[in-house]
Design an enzyme around this catalytic site. Structure first.
Site, PDB file in Angstrom:
ATOM      1  N   TYR A   1       0.860  -1.190   0.000  1.00  0.00           N
ATOM      2  CA  TYR A   1       0.000   0.000   0.000  1.00  0.00           C
ATOM      3  C   TYR A   1       0.890   1.231   0.000  1.00  0.00           C
ATOM      4  O   TYR A   1       1.915   1.263   0.692  1.00  0.00           O
ATOM      5  CB  TYR A   1      -0.875   0.015   1.268  1.00  0.00           C
ATOM      6  CG  TYR A   1      -1.633   1.314   1.446  1.00  0.00           C
ATOM      7  CD1 TYR A   1      -2.916   1.461   0.938  1.00  0.00           C
ATOM      8  CD2 TYR A   1      -1.041   2.404   2.100  1.00  0.00           C
ATOM      9  CE1 TYR A   1      -3.607   2.653   1.075  1.00  0.00           C
ATOM     10  CE2 TYR A   1      -1.729   3.603   2.238  1.00  0.00           C
ATOM     11  CZ  TYR A   1      -3.006   3.712   1.729  1.00  0.00           C
ATOM     12  OH  TYR A   1      -3.684   4.896   1.853  1.00  0.00           O
TER      13      TYR A   1
ATOM     14  N   GLU B   1      -3.428   7.572  -3.939  1.00  0.00           N
ATOM     15  CA  GLU B   1      -3.502   6.342  -3.153  1.00  0.00           C
ATOM     16  C   GLU B   1      -3.354   5.171  -4.114  1.00  0.00           C
ATOM     17  O   GLU B   1      -4.195   4.980  -4.993  1.00  0.00           O
ATOM     18  CB  GLU B   1      -4.824   6.244  -2.387  1.00  0.00           C
ATOM     19  CG  GLU B   1      -4.826   5.072  -1.421  1.00  0.00           C
ATOM     20  CD  GLU B   1      -6.098   4.980  -0.586  1.00  0.00           C
ATOM     21  OE1 GLU B   1      -7.204   5.046  -1.163  1.00  0.00           O
ATOM     22  OE2 GLU B   1      -5.978   4.833   0.640  1.00  0.00           O
TER      23      GLU B   1
END
Ligand code: GDP
Ligand code: MN
Length: 397
Positions: free
Chosen positions: A118, A206
């Site tokens: 991530y 993101e």
């Protein structure tokens, strides 16, 4: 301004960030052509069909599917395009899928297992610095990771005046447990990603997941990009990326006439001048036991026309059961606003069938109250802020 995954990936790619390659399509025929083109360019024999909506969690909702043949590309695209896709991030009824991204399969087997990480880049407002958040726990809901295993989320703060330093990029690759070629790839990836964030004037990147492929390449498999609207004047080419179909139609209409309107879930419509007063009005409505239906800042020029437009916009929301007008007359005179309310009421006469509570304070407030009281209209005029909010609750109960 939020972007679709495919648009975000295009921006990343334009700054040299490696991405999973894909071609967008709005019908199943184009989807098959896209798959053929990708096969020719990348040699891939498998594809992922990915619904393009402004919401995450698409994989779990059935909006991301692997296709192992052109026939599957066609049938999956057919079923996804036009569907109402429901994910934890969409409204309960889901969001309509207008396009799919046909992407190369990058989870192919090889010497090592593909690994998902991530990574996000955003602004830390309290320190005034940019921040890279990253985790070994990619591919899953980052909120869950934050709750259950917060020690697996790392942050690296970046001073905007120096930019990302090489040692910081290496630290990130190290903390992700990488070595050898993958380590170098990650350093390159983070460096390009940070530069893309700054130069595109984004407010959020993101990337979940960032993938380490089985042959140690590092690339973005997903991309959530939010551009900073205040910097869009520097990026005229990004203006075309706006997809109005993804936005709340009342907000789009309000913004088009220069009103600062945000749709909310409650039933008390608010018309206020100034963002600060609008925020405190919402607070007071809540304190009195109500729920605001919207944030609406009519701005400094709260004249008759804008007040009327404001009413029109607020009443498009069927949940609104009462309207609170809270205007402070600084530059704008309260009696002008009061006249605007009277005019708007008369013009919209038939369509206003809910109580309106008006609080006008400041220049010519007394004249304004007299004007409203004398108008004979069904408008409740009050002086005190708290009294106004309480009155709203009184008429609603
Ligand atoms: P999200 O669910 O909206 O966040 O959409 P993502 O773009 O993150 O995709 C969801 C999941 O699909 C990823 O976490 C992967 O597990 C899977 N996925 C994405 N690309 C590929 C691919 O090329 N091959 C395979 N096998 N799975 C993929
Ligand atoms: Mn994702």
């Amino acid at each position: 301004m939020n972007l679709h995954e495919y648009q975000g990936k295009d921006i990343l790619n334009s700054f040299g960030v490696k991405v999973q390659r894909g071609i967008v399509a709005d019908n199943h025929k184009k989807a098959v052509d896209a798959a053929k083109q990708l096969a020719a360019e990348t040699g891939t024999g498998w594809w992922v069909v990915k619904a393009q909506i402004h919401a995450g969690g698409r994989g779990k909702g059935g909006g991301v599917k692997l296709a192992k043949s052109l026939e599957e590309v066609e049938s999956i695209s057919k079923s996804i395009i036009g569907m109402m896709l429901k994910t934890p991030q969409t409204p309960p009824e889901g969001k309509k899928v207008n396009q799919v991204l046909i992407a190369e399969d990058v989870y192919y087997p090889g010497e090592s297992e593909p690994e998902e990480y991530y990574m996000s880049v955003l602004l830390n407002r309290s320190s005034g610095r940019n921040m890279i958040m990253y985790s070994t726990e990619g591919g899953m809901d980052i909120e869950t990771v934050a709750e259950e295993t917060p020690h697996l989320i790392f942050t690296e703060e970046v001073d905007p005046s120096t930019g990302l330093m090489p040692f910081q990029a290496r630290k990130i690759a190290f903390n992700l447990g990488l070595s050898g070629k993958a380590f170098k790839e990650m350093v390159r990836f983070v460096t390009a990603l940070y530069r893309a964030y700054v130069e595109s004037d984004s407010s959020l990147f993101e990337i979940n997941p960032v993938l380490k492929t089985s042959d140690d390449m590092v690339l973005a498999v997903d991309a959530k990009v939010t551009l900073d609207n205040n910097a869009l004047f520097r990026h005229k080419d990004y203006l075309d990326l706006r997809d109005l179909r993804e936005e709340n139609p009342i907000e789009v209409e309000a913004n088009a006439v220069g009103l600062n309107y945000v749709d909310l879930d409650g039933n008390v419509g608010c018309m206020v001048n100034g963002a600060g007063l609008a925020m405190s009005t919402m607070d007071l409505i809540k304190q009195s036991g109500g729920e605001p239906a919207n944030f609406l800042d009519v701005g400094g020029t709260a004249d008759a026309e804008r007040v009327e437009t404001g009413f029109r916009i607020i009443m498009k929301d069927p949940n609104v059961k009462a309207i609170l007008v809270n205007i402070f007359g600084g530059i704008v005179r309260c009696d002008r606003v009061a006249q605007g309310i009277v005019d708007a009421y008369n013009n919209l006469g038939d369509s206003i069938h809910i109580p309106i509570i008006v609080r006008l304070q400041g220049t010519n407030a007394v004249e304004a109250k007299e004007l409203l009281d004398a108008s004979g209209l069904d408008v409740i005029s009050v002086v005190e802020f708290k009294e106004a909010a309480d009155k709203v609750q009184e008429v609603l109960s």
